[in-house]
Scaffold this motif. Structure first.
Motif, PDB file in Angstrom:
ATOM      1  N   SER A 624      -6.109 -18.773   2.302  1.00 15.04           N
ATOM      2  CA  SER A 624      -4.795 -19.377   2.682  1.00 15.04           C
ATOM      3  C   SER A 624      -3.644 -19.287   3.204  1.00 15.04           C
ATOM      4  N   SER A 625      -4.002 -17.513   3.644  1.00 15.14           N
ATOM      5  CA  SER A 625      -3.791 -16.657   5.268  1.00 15.14           C
ATOM      6  C   SER A 625      -4.289 -16.046   5.449  1.00 15.14           C
ATOM      7  N   ASP A 626      -4.537 -15.636   7.728  1.00 17.15           N
ATOM      8  CA  ASP A 626      -5.154 -15.329   7.759  1.00 17.15           C
ATOM      9  C   ASP A 626      -4.225 -14.319   8.456  1.00 17.15           C
ATOM     10  N   ASN A 653     -12.889  -5.903  10.573  1.00 12.30           N
ATOM     11  CA  ASN A 653     -12.848  -4.617   9.459  1.00 12.30           C
ATOM     12  C   ASN A 653     -12.800  -5.426   8.196  1.00 12.30           C
ATOM     13  N   GLY A 654     -13.175  -7.041   8.037  1.00 12.91           N
ATOM     14  CA  GLY A 654     -13.135  -7.934   7.436  1.00 12.91           C
ATOM     15  C   GLY A 654     -11.848  -8.912   7.324  1.00 12.91           C
ATOM     16  N   TRP A 655     -11.038  -9.729   6.112  1.00 13.23           N
ATOM     17  CA  TRP A 655     -10.170 -10.896   5.680  1.00 13.23           C
ATOM     18  C   TRP A 655      -9.134  -9.980   5.577  1.00 13.23           C
ATOM     19  N   SER A 656      -7.607 -10.318   6.397  1.00 14.68           N
ATOM     20  CA  SER A 656      -6.597  -9.938   5.607  1.00 14.68           C
ATOM     21  C   SER A 656      -5.622 -10.962   5.212  1.00 14.68           C
ATOM     22  N   SER A 657      -4.944 -11.015   4.345  1.00 16.56           N
ATOM     23  CA  SER A 657      -4.087 -12.075   3.928  1.00 16.56           C
ATOM     24  C   SER A 657      -3.031 -11.589   4.713  1.00 16.56           C
ATOM     25  N   ALA A 658      -1.939 -12.281   5.075  1.00 13.80           N
ATOM     26  CA  ALA A 658      -0.340 -12.499   5.214  1.00 13.80           C
ATOM     27  C   ALA A 658       0.116 -11.316   4.066  1.00 13.80           C
ATOM     28  N   SER A 659       1.104 -10.564   4.482  1.00 17.07           N
ATOM     29  CA  SER A 659       1.842  -9.710   3.839  1.00 17.07           C
ATOM     30  C   SER A 659       2.596 -10.290   3.105  1.00 17.07           C
ATOM     31  N   HIS A 660       3.093  -9.736   1.707  1.00 19.13           N
ATOM     32  CA  HIS A 660       4.161 -10.383   0.500  1.00 19.13           C
ATOM     33  C   HIS A 660       5.103  -9.554   0.249  1.00 19.13           C
ATOM     34  N   THR A 661       6.443  -9.408   0.288  1.00 21.46           N
ATOM     35  CA  THR A 661       7.329  -8.476  -0.233  1.00 21.46           C
ATOM     36  C   THR A 661       6.726  -8.123  -1.755  1.00 21.46           C
ATOM     37  N   SER A 662       6.525  -9.034  -2.393  1.00 27.50           N
ATOM     38  CA  SER A 662       6.127  -8.617  -4.376  1.00 27.50           C
ATOM     39  C   SER A 662       4.541  -9.164  -4.233  1.00 27.50           C
ATOM     40  N   ALA A 663       4.207  -8.044  -4.944  1.00 27.13           N
ATOM     41  CA  ALA A 663       2.967  -8.449  -5.725  1.00 27.13           C
ATOM     42  C   ALA A 663       2.675  -9.784  -5.906  1.00 27.13           C
ATOM     43  N   ASP A 664       3.233 -10.127  -6.853  1.00 33.59           N
ATOM     44  CA  ASP A 664       3.379 -11.636  -7.896  1.00 33.59           C
ATOM     45  C   ASP A 664       3.871 -12.387  -6.539  1.00 33.59           C
ATOM     46  N   THR A 696      -7.523   0.199  -0.219  1.00 32.60           N
ATOM     47  CA  THR A 696      -6.203  -0.480  -0.293  1.00 32.60           C
ATOM     48  C   THR A 696      -6.287  -2.394  -0.584  1.00 32.60           C
ATOM     49  N   GLY A 697      -5.938  -2.734  -0.468  1.00 33.89           N
ATOM     50  CA  GLY A 697      -5.579  -4.585  -0.383  1.00 33.89           C
ATOM     51  C   GLY A 697      -5.991  -5.080  -1.178  1.00 33.89           C
ATOM     52  N   TYR A 760       2.803  -6.358   0.110  1.00 33.28           N
ATOM     53  CA  TYR A 760       1.156  -6.802  -0.463  1.00 33.28           C
ATOM     54  C   TYR A 760       0.205  -7.763   0.248  1.00 33.28           C
ATOM     55  N   ARG A 761      -1.204  -7.609   0.026  1.00 30.53           N
ATOM     56  CA  ARG A 761      -1.578  -8.248   0.763  1.00 30.53           C
ATOM     57  C   ARG A 761      -3.045  -8.430   0.211  1.00 30.53           C
ATOM     58  N   VAL A 762      -3.713  -9.081  -0.070  1.00 29.29           N
ATOM     59  CA  VAL A 762      -5.570  -9.144  -0.231  1.00 29.29           C
ATOM     60  C   VAL A 762      -6.147  -8.729   0.902  1.00 29.29           C
ATOM     61  N   GLN A 763      -7.280  -7.679   0.983  1.00 30.77           N
ATOM     62  CA  GLN A 763      -7.689  -7.235   2.229  1.00 30.77           C
ATOM     63  C   GLN A 763      -9.238  -7.435   1.643  1.00 30.77           C
ATOM     64  N   PHE A 764     -10.757  -7.799   1.981  1.00 35.53           N
ATOM     65  CA  PHE A 764     -11.671  -7.853   1.615  1.00 35.53           C
ATOM     66  C   PHE A 764     -12.531  -7.186   2.585  1.00 35.53           C
ATOM     67  N   THR A 765     -13.911  -6.836   3.030  1.00 31.85           N
ATOM     68  CA  THR A 765     -14.180  -6.688   4.147  1.00 31.85           C
ATOM     69  C   THR A 765     -15.325  -7.590   4.025  1.00 31.85           C
ATOM     70  N   GLU A 766     -16.100  -7.577   2.672  1.00 36.35           N
ATOM     71  CA  GLU A 766     -17.154  -8.756   2.946  1.00 36.35           C
ATOM     72  C   GLU A 766     -17.128  -9.383   1.606  1.00 36.35           C
ATOM     73  N   LEU A 767     -17.563 -10.887   1.312  1.00 34.04           N
ATOM     74  CA  LEU A 767     -17.305 -11.317   0.223  1.00 34.04           C
ATOM     75  C   LEU A 767     -18.587 -12.160   0.372  1.00 34.04           C
ATOM     76  N   GLU A 768     -19.675 -11.735  -0.780  1.00 37.99           N
ATOM     77  CA  GLU A 768     -21.052 -12.396  -0.787  1.00 37.99           C
ATOM     78  C   GLU A 768     -21.055 -12.616  -2.498  1.00 37.99           C
ATOM     79  N   VAL A 769     -22.052 -13.973  -2.487  1.00 37.99           N
ATOM     80  CA  VAL A 769     -22.188 -14.678  -2.984  1.00 37.99           C
ATOM     81  C   VAL A 769     -23.743 -14.902  -3.962  1.00 37.99           C
ATOM     82  N   TYR A 770     -24.686 -14.844  -5.156  1.00 39.06           N
ATOM     83  CA  TYR A 770     -25.718 -14.311  -5.626  1.00 39.06           C
ATOM     84  C   TYR A 770     -25.783 -15.713  -6.255  1.00 39.06           C
ATOM     85  N   ALA A 771     -26.971 -15.309  -6.971  1.00 34.89           N
ATOM     86  CA  ALA A 771     -27.309 -16.767  -7.996  1.00 34.89           C
ATOM     87  C   ALA A 771     -27.055 -15.813  -9.190  1.00 34.89           C
TER      88      ALA A 771
END
Length: 771
Positions: A624-626, A653-664, A696-697, A760-771
Motif C-alpha cells: 500500500s506504501s513503500d 533491511n526489508g519493507w517499511s510502510s509510510a509513517s502515520h500520526t496514529s496507530a489506527d 519495532t514496527g 507509526y509504521r509496519v516494518q518486516f525484514t521478510e515475509l515467507e509463505v509455506y504449505a
C-alpha cells in the motif's frame, strides 16, 4: 575495517549468512581455562594447554577441541582511575596469542555481569574492583530489594547491577569497555577466522532473588513499558517495544491486576511475590522482559564492535528458579544471536527439555557454556555428550580444565568428587565423533516440507481425556494459530507412516508451539507437555525430555513456547505418535499449536538450501506504501521476499510502510506466488537490523488474507492483538487451516511504533509463505 573484513568473508562463503557459526558441520568442545595471564610464564601456559590437547585428544575434522576463557573488561582487564578505567587488552591479547600458537579454536566468555570479578580457583586472581565499586556507589545503579537494600557485592557472582535501560552510568561504562574488548577479538578473528568460534554473553543474566529489582528506575521503566510512554513512547529510543496491548489508563492496570491504585504515580510493584496472582504476574512479565532487553542490547553492542551476530550466544540458567531468577527460556536466546545456557549435574532427559525449546526459539544455533555432569558414572557422563550432540548443540564448554594444586569438583581430571570421569569421557567422545559431521538442522520457522499435519489428521487419531478438539484459531498470549486443543489429562495418539529419507543429511523434525488458552483462570498451577514415539517393538521414546513445563505465570500473561524435536531415527517406519498433557485439571486448557512433522529437502548441504519450501521466495511483492527513505536505509518492498531474514545484510533491511500520526491506520503488503498454491503458514520476520529500533514496527492487529485472483480476498488468520514479545531474529510463525491462494496479503489495521520515531509504521525484514 574489521566489519568490512567480516563482510568479505561472508561474501566468500566462509561465514553462514543466516544463522549458525562460520562452519556449520563442526562441533566444538571448548573446556573453560581461566588460568593464563600476561605475567605468567608463556612456556608454562603453552605446556598446560598442550597437555590438555594430549589428555583430551583433539578430535578430528568435525568435532574439534579448543578452549574458552573470559575477558573481564569491567574488573581485571582495565586501566586505573586516572585513565577512567578504560579497557586494557594486555591479558586478552596474551591468551589470543596462545590460541594462535597452539592452533586451538577459542570462544570468549564476555563475563561482565554478575560474575564481573569472578572467583574461580583456577583464575590467577588479581581482581580490580575499582570500577565496579565506583558504579555501585552511584545512585540507582544496583539491584535493590523491596526494603531498599542494595544487593551488590564482591565475588561469587554477586555483582548485581540493575537491568533498567535508565541505568545510564553503568551501561555507558559497560558498553565502552565491552566494545573495546570485542573490537580486539574481532580484529584477531578477522586474521584467524578458522580459530574463532564465538562469544558467549554475560554468564547468567538474572536477578539476585525474588525480592529484586525494586530500584526506582526499574519501576519507572516498568510503568512506561506498560503504557507505551517515555522510553517506549513516541520519539523514545524503544518506541514499539512496549507492552501489547498497552495499559493506557491506570484503570486498565487495575482491571488487569485486581488492584485499585488511584493514579500511575501511586502504582508500586508487588512484594512479596504471589505465584499465579495477576499483580505478581504482570510484574514478573516485566522482570523477564527487562532481562531480554539487557541480553538484546549487549548483543547489539558486540555486533557493533565487529563480531558477527551468528557467533554471539546467550549464557543463561535453564529456568532453574523462574520467579527467583527470572530465567525464562526466552532469555537464553540473544536477540539477533544464538542461544545458550549453563548446566551442571543434569541428566540427558533434562537437556532435551531445554534443547527442544532452544532449537525452536532461536536459530537452531545454541551451546552449553558451562557443562559438567558431576558424576562418577561413565555412562551418564558420556550420554550427556551424545545427547547434546544429537540435540544439535554447536558448542560445548566443559568446566573446567584447571592447573592448580587444589582441584575443585568441576575439574575435568583429579576432581575430589568425580576423579577423571568427566575428562576421560570427553576424550572418548572426541575420539568417537571426531570425523562425524554435525547434523545440519533447519531453522524452526522452516523445518522443511510438511509430511504429516497432526491438526489435519486429528479425525483419525485416538484420544482420551475430558476435552480434545480442534481450534482453528487457538489463542495464547493474543497470538492465534491453528491448534489441537488438549485439556490436562488429555492423550492423543496418531498412527503415522514416516517417509524414508534418501540421504544421510536429511532430517525429520516434529514442530509444535505449546500454550495455555487465553481466558484460562488463575490458580491452574503447572502443566507438562510431552510427545513420544512408540515403534513397532512397543518401545516408547520421549521427545521432549522430562517434559516441557509451563509455569503458573503462563496462566496470566501466556505466550506460545515452540519446540523442535528430531525424529529422524524413525524414518521409513510406522510409528505411534502421542501427545500428552498433565497437571492441574481445574484449569487444564492446554494447546498444541501447529503440530506437524517435516522433512528437510534432499541435496541440502548448507542452511541456504532450506529455502526451497518457501513459496514466496523471490516472488513479486507489492504494498500500500513503500517508504524507501525510512530511517536506517535499506528499505524496499522488493526486499521482503529476497530470502534475507536478517536486516542489515547487504544494506537491506526489508519493507517499511509510510509513517502515520496514529496507530489506527491501514497498511498492507502482498506477494504473488505465481500460481494457486496450498498455503497454511505465513512467517513474518521482525525488523532485525542492529539498532535500538530492532523488533519495532511489528503490527499489533493484522489479518492475513488469501486470494486466487487478487480481487476476492478470504481471511486466513485474524490477529486482533498480537501480544507476543517481538524480538529481533525471532520469526513469528502464524498457521491457519489450509487454503488455496495465489496471492497472500498481510493487512495491518493497528500499527506499532518505531524506535526513535514519533509515527507509526509496519516494518518486516521478510515475509515467507509455506504449505
Amino acid at each position: 575495517m574489521v566489519t568490512s573484513k567480516w563482510l568479505a568473508l561472508l561474501a566468500a562463503g566462509r561465514l553462514a549468512a543466516a544463522w549458525g557459526t562460520s562452519t556449520e558441520d563442526i562441533t566444538y568442545i571448548l573446556p573453560i581455562y581461566e588460568g593464563a595471564l600476561a605475567n605468567d610464564s608463556r612456556s608454562n601456559d603453552l605446556a598446560i594447554l598442550g597437555g590438555m590437547k594430549t589428555m583430551l585428544g583433539t578430535g578430528g575434522n568435525y568435532t574439534q577441541l579448543g578452549f574458552s576463557f573470559s575477558s573481564w573488561c569491567m574488573s581485571r582487564d582495565q586501566n586505573g582511575a586516572a585513565s577512567n578505567y578504560t579497557f586494557n587488552a594486555t591479558n586478552l591479547n596474551y591468551v589470543l596469542g596462545l590460541a594462535k600458537e597452539l592452533e586451538l579454536p577459542i570462544l570468549v566468555h564476555a563475563n561482565n555481569g554478575r560474575w564481573a570479578d569472578c572467583c574461580t580457583s583456577n583464575s590467577d586472581g588479581g581482581w580490580n574492583d575499582a570500577l565496579l565499586d565506583e558504579i555501585a556507589n552511584q545512585t540507582d545503579t544496583t539491584q535493590i530489594n523491596s526494603a531498599g537494600d542494595s544487593l551488590y557485592g564482591h565475588d561469587f557472582g554477586s555483582n548485581y547491577f540493575s537491568f533498567s535501560r535508565y541505568n545510564a552510568f553503568y551501561r555507558s561504562y559497560k558498553q565502552r569497555n565491552l566494545q573495546a574488548s570485542m573490537s580486539t577479538i574481532a580484529a584477531w578473528a578477522a586474521e584467524n577466522p578458522t580459530l574463532f568460534v564465538g562469544i558467549s554473553l554475560d554468564s547468567e543474566t538474572l536477578y539476585a532473588n525474588d525480592a529484586s529489582d525494586y530500584n526506582p528506575i526499574v519501576i519507572q521503566e516498568w510503568k512506561e513499558w506498560m503504557q507505551n510512554t517515555g522510553l517506549y513512547g513516541p520519539g523514545g529510543p524503544y518506541f514499539g517495544q512496549g507492552r501489547v496491548p498497552a495499559l493506557v489508563a491506570v484503570s486498565d492496570f487495575n482491571s488487569a491486576t485486581g488492584q485499585s491504585f488511584a493514579s500511575w504515580d501511586a502504582v508500586t510493584a508487588p512484594a512479596p511475590l504471589s505465584e499465579g496472582d495477576p499483580y505478581t504476574e504482570e510484574w514478573q512479565r516485566w522482570r523477564i522482559q527487562a532481562i531480554v532487553h539487557t541480553v538484546s542490547d549487549e548483543t547489539a553492542w558486540i555486533i557493533e564492535a565487529g563480531i558477527p551476530r551468528n557467533q554471539i550466544y546467550g549464557h543463561q540458567t535453564p529456568e532453574l528458579e523462574f520467579y527467583t531468577f527470572g530465567d525464562d527460556l526466552t532469555t537464553a536466546t540473544a536477540a539477533n544471536g544464538g542461544g545458550g545456557y549453563t548446566a551442571y549435574g543434569r541428566a540427558p532427559l533434562d537437556f532435551q527439555s531445554i534443547d527442544t525449546p532452544l532449537r525452536a526459539d532461536g536459530t537452531n544455533n545454541f551451546g552449553l557454556f558451562e557443562l559438567n555432569p558431576l558424576s562418577t558414572d561413565n555412562t551418564f557422563s558420556y550420554d550427556t555428550l551424545t545427547t547434546l550432540w544429537s540435540d544439535g548443540a554447536k558448542i560445548l564448554c566443559p568446566n573446567a580444565f584447571e592447573n592448580v594444586t587444589a582441584k575443585d569438583q568441576y575439574s575435568l581430571f583429579d576432581s575430589p568428587t568425580t576423579g577423571d570421569t568427566w575428562g576421560d569421557n570427553i576424550n572418548a567422545f572426541l575420539a568417537a565423533y571426531g570425523d562425524t559431521p554435525r547434523l545440519l538442522e533447519p531453522p524452526a520457522w522452516n523445518p522443511g516440507n510438511k509430511v504429516f499435519d497432526l491438526y489435519d489428521n486429528f479425525v483419525n487419531a485416538s484420544e482420551s481425556g475430558p476435552d480434545n478438539h480442534l481450534a482453528a484459531n487457538g489463542s495464547s498470549g493474543g497470538v492465534a494459530v491453528k491448534t489441537v486443543y488438549s485439556a490436562v489429562g488429555g492423550v492423543i495418539s496418531y498412527t503415522i507412516d514416516l517417509p524414508a529419507l534418501t540421504e544421510s543429511t536429511q532430517r525429520l523434525n516434529f514442530y509444535a508451539a505449546l500454550g495455555v488458552k487465553d481466558g484460562a483462570g488463575n490458580g491452574g498451577g503447572t502443566c507438562t507437555f510431552q510427545a513420544s514415539v512408540t515403534d513397532s517393538t512397543g518401545t516408547e521414546t520421549l521427545l521432549l525430555g522430562n517434559g516441557i513445563i509451563i509455569p503458573p505465570t503462563y496462566w496470566t500473561w501466556k505466550h506460545w513456547m515452540p519446540v523442535l524435536s528430531d525424529v529422524t531415527a524413525w524414518a521409513g517406519q510406522t510409528i505411534t505418535f502421542t501427545l500428552t498433557t498433565t497437571g492441574n485439571s481445574y484449569y487444564g486448557w492446554t494447546q498444541w499449536g501447529s503440530p506437524a512433522i517435516y522433512a528437510t529437502p534432499a541435496g541440502a548441504t548448507s542452511n541456504s538450501d532450506f529455502g526451497g519450501s518457501n513459496l514466496a521466495l523471490g516472488k513479486t511483492a507489492t504494498a500500500s506504501s513503500d517508504d524507501t527513505s525510512a530511517s536506517g536505509g535499506g528499505w524496499s518492498v522488493s526486499y521482503i521476499t529476497d530470502g534475507n531474514v536478517r536486516g542489515g545484510t547487504d544494506g537491506r533491511n526489508g519493507w517499511s510502510s509510510a509513517s502515520h500520526t496514529s496507530a489506527d491506520a491501514t497498511e498492507w503488503v502482498q506477494v504473488d506466488l505465481g500460481s494457486a498454491q496450498t498455503v497454511g503458514k505465513v512467517v513474518l520476520h521482525p525488523r532485525s537490523d542492529i539498532s535500538s529500533a530492532a523488533g519495532t514496527g511489528f503490527p499489533v492487529a493484522f489479518t492475513i488474507y488469501g486470494s486466487t485472483d487478487s480481487t476476492a480476498w478470504t481471511p486466513l488468520s485474524v490477529q486482533s492483538s498480537y501480544g507476543a514479545s517481538i524480538k529481533a531474529g525471532h520469526a513469528e510463525v502464524v498457521t491457519f487451516e489450509s487454503a488455496k491462494a495465489r496471492y497472500i496479503r498481510v493487512t495491518a489495521t493497528q500499527l506499532n511504533g518505531v524506535g526513535n520515531e514519533s509515527g507509526y509504521r509496519v516494518q518486516f525484514t521478510e515475509l515467507e509463505v509455506y504449505a
